[in-house]
Write an enzyme that holds these catalytic residues in place. Structure first.
Site, short mmCIF file in Angstrom:
data_model
loop_
_atom_site.label_atom_id
_atom_site.label_comp_id
_atom_site.label_asym_id
_atom_site.label_seq_id
_atom_site.Cartn_x
_atom_site.Cartn_y
_atom_site.Cartn_z
N HIS A 1 -9.73 -10.55 3.86
CA HIS A 1 -10.01 -11.97 4.02
C HIS A 1 -9.61 -12.40 5.43
O HIS A 1 -8.43 -12.42 5.76
CB HIS A 1 -9.24 -12.78 2.97
CG HIS A 1 -9.67 -12.51 1.57
ND1 HIS A 1 -8.90 -12.85 0.48
CD2 HIS A 1 -10.80 -11.93 1.07
CE1 HIS A 1 -9.53 -12.50 -0.63
NE2 HIS A 1 -10.68 -11.93 -0.29
N ASP B 1 -9.29 -12.50 -6.41
CA ASP B 1 -10.39 -11.72 -5.84
C ASP B 1 -10.04 -10.24 -5.90
O ASP B 1 -8.95 -9.83 -5.54
CB ASP B 1 -10.64 -12.14 -4.39
CG ASP B 1 -11.91 -11.52 -3.83
OD1 ASP B 1 -12.80 -11.17 -4.62
OD2 ASP B 1 -12.01 -11.39 -2.59
N SER C 1 -5.80 -9.40 1.29
CA SER C 1 -5.80 -10.79 1.75
C SER C 1 -4.53 -11.04 2.55
O SER C 1 -4.17 -10.22 3.40
CB SER C 1 -5.93 -11.75 0.56
OG SER C 1 -6.13 -13.07 1.01
#
Length: 364
Positions: free
Chosen positions: A210, A307, A183
């Site tokens: 992401h 996540d 991310s």
């Protein structure tokens, strides 16, 4: 490190040459308890107000008069290092400039809000605020000064894996699968991890970074220029073969499925975001853990939130090998830390050793 005031309020500077856009962004941020301490209309002003106010984070437009956003990022990093979140127009042609901003020191980017009020505004506001708070948490001392892999002639020519593998890769089963999740702060780390993959290992690799819709195709092209594998944005229904890397498209979840011949195929899903993100690392890793029969490894890199924790747990439970980026080199030690705390991580490694560690796990 972020310098948020003691009450936890995030302090921001908004930079855009449009007064309307500055007002819109200020309103969206202040509605979510972000304190906008100053504004600037060009890059020169941005460097001045950031030096004066020392905010936790800066939102930065790209195209501006006098000094553009790229040069402003570079100036801020030299004079008053502060996390910068780029606001990029939602167009593929802007992707290269946005990635250039990351190369110069920006920590993340988000799609620029549209000027009109639409039903999408709540989503746009949520994404902006979440990205901004994540950017504000980045420890710049762990991201600055790290070199990116440069395109090589070997990468450009894409030599096919040979049948004769070097001794270090002899026990890697061709078609072994590697899932990489990242991310905030991840794009350059992902590049380093993939550039270190030996082509003759014949791995099948999936990357879940992401990233907004419209940018992952260009991200895949950048990765393709810097590693020896064939890298593309994933497409629905395609078969994933040895020596291939596929990047989850922004705005879609990426799932791994099997076919009757025992091959791996990819499926794109339009289900709701998970953990507020789409694509979600958890869904890709969990699906791979269910269907991959050959050796499987998962890598979880820098990022805020959780996540990837469930996905790494599923890979570990299925007998796969899991590697988390260490705290020292993580821009945000959020996702890796939570995976470590969950007890599903086999190895913790700095970004420069993650690939080697994952290969060792696939060898075992």
């Amino acid at each position: 490190m972020s310098t948020a005031v003691s009450d936890g309020t995030t302090r921001a500077v908004v930079v855009d040459d449009s007064r309307f856009m500055r007002t819109l962004i200020r309103t969206l941020l202040e509605d979510s308890a972000v304190e906008v301490v100053a504004e600037a209309g060009n890059g020169n002003e941005a460097i001045e107000v950031v030096s004066e106010h020392q905010p936790d984070v800066v939102t930065m437009d790209i195209e501006m008069p006098e000094m553009n956003g790229l040069d402003a990022v570079e100036g801020i990093m030299k004079q008053c290092p502060t996390p910068v979140l780029m606001l990029s127009a939602h167009a593929e042609e802007d992707a290269d400039v946005t990635f250039e901003a990351l190369d110069r020191g920006a920590v993340d980017f988000v799609t620029k809000p549209g000027g009109e009020v639409t039903s999408e505004m709540p989503r746009v506001k949520r994404e902006l605020v979440e990205k901004l708070r994540s950017a504000a948490a980045v420890d710049l001392s762990k991201t600055r000064g790290r070199s990116r892999p440069t395109p090589s002639s070997r990468a450009r020519t894409k030599p096919k894996p040979t049948t004769q593998k070097p001794e270090s890769n002899d026990s890697i089963v061709e078609g072994s699968t590697l899932i990489v999740g990242a991310s905030t702060g991840g794009p350059n780390v992902v590049e380093r991890v993939l550039a270190a993959l030996p082509a003759d290992a014949g791995l099948r690799v999936l990357v879940i970074q992401h990233m907004p819709k419209g940018f992952t195709k260009r991200f895949a092209a950048r990765l393709d220029a810097r590693c020896e594998y064939d890298v593309k944005e994933a497409s629905d229904g395609e078969r994933l073969g040895p020596g291939q890397i596929r990047v989850a498209p922004g705005g879609s979840h990426l799932l791994v499925t099997g076919d009757r011949a025992g091959h791996l195929r990819l499926a794109l899903s339009d289900d709701e975001p998970l953990h507020g993100v789409k694509p979600a690392i958890d869904l890709t890793m969990a699906s791979a853990a269910e269907v991959v029969k050959k050796p499987l490894a998962g890598i979880l890199l820098t990022g805020m939130g959780r996540d990837g924790v469930e996905g790494m747990t599923r890979i570990s439970s299925a007998g796969g090998y899991t590697v988390a980026q260490d705290e020292k080199t993580s821009a945000i030690f959020g996702m890796p830390k939570r995976a470590i705390e969950a007890g599903c991580v086999d190895a913790i490694a700095p970004d420069g050793s993650i690939t080697e560690e994952a290969l060792r796990g696939l060898n075992s």
